[in-house]
Enzyme design. Structure first.
Site, short mmCIF file in Angstrom:
data_model
loop_
_atom_site.label_atom_id
_atom_site.label_comp_id
_atom_site.label_asym_id
_atom_site.label_seq_id
_atom_site.Cartn_x
_atom_site.Cartn_y
_atom_site.Cartn_z
N LYS A 11 0.82 -1.22 0.00
CA LYS A 11 0.00 0.00 0.00
C LYS A 11 0.85 1.27 0.00
O LYS A 11 2.06 1.23 0.26
CB LYS A 11 -0.93 -0.03 1.22
CG LYS A 11 -1.97 -1.17 1.17
CD LYS A 11 -2.94 -1.10 2.35
CE LYS A 11 -3.96 -2.22 2.29
NZ LYS A 11 -4.95 -2.13 3.42
N TYR A 51 -12.51 -2.00 -3.28
CA TYR A 51 -12.98 -2.04 -1.90
C TYR A 51 -14.50 -1.83 -1.81
O TYR A 51 -15.01 -1.41 -0.77
CB TYR A 51 -12.25 -0.99 -1.06
CG TYR A 51 -10.90 -1.46 -0.52
CD1 TYR A 51 -10.79 -2.63 0.22
CD2 TYR A 51 -9.74 -0.73 -0.74
CE1 TYR A 51 -9.57 -3.06 0.72
CE2 TYR A 51 -8.50 -1.15 -0.25
CZ TYR A 51 -8.44 -2.32 0.49
OH TYR A 51 -7.23 -2.75 0.99
N PHE A 59 -15.35 4.34 7.19
CA PHE A 59 -13.99 4.69 6.78
C PHE A 59 -13.77 4.59 5.26
O PHE A 59 -12.66 4.77 4.79
CB PHE A 59 -12.97 3.81 7.52
CG PHE A 59 -13.16 2.32 7.34
CD1 PHE A 59 -12.72 1.68 6.19
CD2 PHE A 59 -13.76 1.56 8.33
CE1 PHE A 59 -12.89 0.32 6.02
CE2 PHE A 59 -13.94 0.18 8.17
CZ PHE A 59 -13.50 -0.43 7.01
N ARG A 87 -2.14 -14.30 4.92
CA ARG A 87 -2.84 -13.58 6.00
C ARG A 87 -2.03 -13.69 7.31
O ARG A 87 -1.94 -12.72 8.08
CB ARG A 87 -4.25 -14.12 6.21
CG ARG A 87 -5.19 -13.98 5.02
CD ARG A 87 -5.66 -12.58 4.74
NE ARG A 87 -6.45 -12.00 5.81
CZ ARG A 87 -7.12 -10.85 5.71
NH1 ARG A 87 -7.08 -10.15 4.57
NH2 ARG A 87 -7.80 -10.37 6.71
N THR A 93 -5.32 -6.78 11.00
CA THR A 93 -5.63 -5.51 10.33
C THR A 93 -5.10 -4.32 11.12
O THR A 93 -4.50 -3.39 10.54
CB THR A 93 -7.16 -5.38 10.16
OG1 THR A 93 -7.66 -6.56 9.54
CG2 THR A 93 -7.53 -4.16 9.34
N ARG A 104 2.63 -6.30 9.22
CA ARG A 104 1.94 -5.14 9.81
C ARG A 104 2.55 -4.75 11.16
O ARG A 104 2.62 -3.56 11.48
CB ARG A 104 0.44 -5.43 9.90
CG ARG A 104 -0.24 -5.31 8.52
CD ARG A 104 -1.62 -5.89 8.51
NE ARG A 104 -2.37 -5.50 7.32
CZ ARG A 104 -3.53 -6.04 6.97
NH1 ARG A 104 -4.08 -6.97 7.74
NH2 ARG A 104 -4.17 -5.66 5.89
N GLU A 128 -9.83 -11.07 -7.46
CA GLU A 128 -8.88 -9.95 -7.37
C GLU A 128 -7.71 -10.08 -8.35
O GLU A 128 -7.25 -9.08 -8.91
CB GLU A 128 -8.37 -9.82 -5.93
CG GLU A 128 -9.46 -9.39 -4.96
CD GLU A 128 -9.05 -9.45 -3.50
OE1 GLU A 128 -9.89 -9.13 -2.65
OE2 GLU A 128 -7.89 -9.82 -3.19
P1 ATP Z 1 -7.14 -5.84 3.47
O1 ATP Z 1 -8.51 -6.11 2.86
O2 ATP Z 1 -6.57 -4.51 3.06
O3 ATP Z 1 -6.21 -6.99 3.25
P2 ATP Z 1 -8.09 -6.68 6.03
O4 ATP Z 1 -8.77 -7.78 5.27
O5 ATP Z 1 -7.16 -7.04 7.15
O6 ATP Z 1 -7.29 -5.73 5.05
P3 ATP Z 1 -10.61 -5.27 6.01
O7 ATP Z 1 -11.60 -5.39 7.10
O8 ATP Z 1 -10.87 -5.97 4.71
O9 ATP Z 1 -9.18 -5.69 6.61
O10 ATP Z 1 -10.40 -3.71 5.74
C1 ATP Z 1 -9.83 -3.26 4.51
C2 ATP Z 1 -8.92 -2.11 4.81
O11 ATP Z 1 -9.70 -1.01 5.27
C3 ATP Z 1 -7.90 -2.36 5.92
O12 ATP Z 1 -6.75 -3.02 5.49
C4 ATP Z 1 -7.60 -0.95 6.34
O13 ATP Z 1 -6.68 -0.33 5.42
C5 ATP Z 1 -8.95 -0.28 6.23
N1 ATP Z 1 -9.69 -0.32 7.50
C6 ATP Z 1 -10.29 -1.41 8.06
N2 ATP Z 1 -10.87 -1.09 9.22
C7 ATP Z 1 -10.66 0.24 9.40
C8 ATP Z 1 -11.03 1.18 10.39
N3 ATP Z 1 -11.75 0.82 11.46
N4 ATP Z 1 -10.61 2.46 10.22
C9 ATP Z 1 -9.90 2.83 9.14
N5 ATP Z 1 -9.53 2.01 8.16
C10 ATP Z 1 -9.89 0.73 8.28
MG MG Z 2 -9.96 -7.46 3.55
#
Ligand code: ATP
Ligand code: MG
Length: 140
Positions: A11, A51, A59, A87, A93, A104, A128
């Site tokens: 990112k 997304y 967010f 993962r 996250t 991370r 994807e």
């Molecule tokens: P990714 O999809 O990027 O691999 P993830 O699967 O761990 O991450 P998701 O729940 O899919 O998490 O959220 C997608 C992305 O949105 C996160 O990686 C983060 O960049 C952002 N994000 C998630 N939760 C929050 C939050 N509470 N506040 C701000 N940004 C968030």
């Molecule tokens: Mg995700």
């Protein structure tokens, strides 16, 4: 466990801090192979579509703004149980909850600027990967 492919994004927070190589080192040391990779700038439309599942989340606008704020590196990773394995390599996250040694924990700045994306299921990986790569661009 069968060989599998997953989709990864390094990112903008990570490319800005010149961490592409450091993150790739952790990916490769974990046993995953980088079988496709390109650096690009996402358009707002691409980030919104990618997304889209989070469109209703509070967010969402900030997340899209962050993802277009600088270059990203999109990748296809290959290996045994690649989706679940990556993962684990990524960590939680929220970097505050991520295990030691994960990408991370080592590099993320915040829950939003968390350095990497990885597919959360084989089904989503299969959606994807072709979003960003033609079959002939992936060389296993
Ligand atoms: P990714 O999809 O990027 O691999 P993830 O699967 O761990 O991450 P998701 O729940 O899919 O998490 O959220 C997608 C992305 O949105 C996160 O990686 C983060 O960049 C952002 N994000 C998630 N939760 C929050 C939050 N509470 N506040 C701000 N940004 C968030
Ligand atoms: Mg995700």
């Amino acid at each position: 466990m069968a060989t599998e492919r997953t989709f990864s994004i390094i990112k903008p927070d990570a490319t800005r801090r010149n961490l592409t190589g450091a993150i790739n080192k952790l990916i490769e040391e974990s046993g995953l192979r980088i079988v496709a990779q390109k650096r690009m700038k996402l358009t707002r439309a691409q980030a919104e579509e990618f997304y889209a599942i989070h469109r209703e989340r509070p967010f969402f606008n900030d997340l899209v703004g962050f993802m277009v704020s600088g270059p990203v590196v999109v990748q296809v990773l290959e290996g045994a149980n690649a989706v679940g394995h990556y993962r684990d390599v990524m960590g939680a996250t929220n970097p505050a909850n991520a295990d030691a040694g994960t990408i991370r924990k080592e590099f993320a700045e915040s829950i939003e600027a968390n350095s990497v994306h990885g597919s959360d299921s084989p089904e989503n990986a299969a959606i994807e990967i072709p979003f960003f790569f033609k079959p002939e661009e992936i060389v296993g």
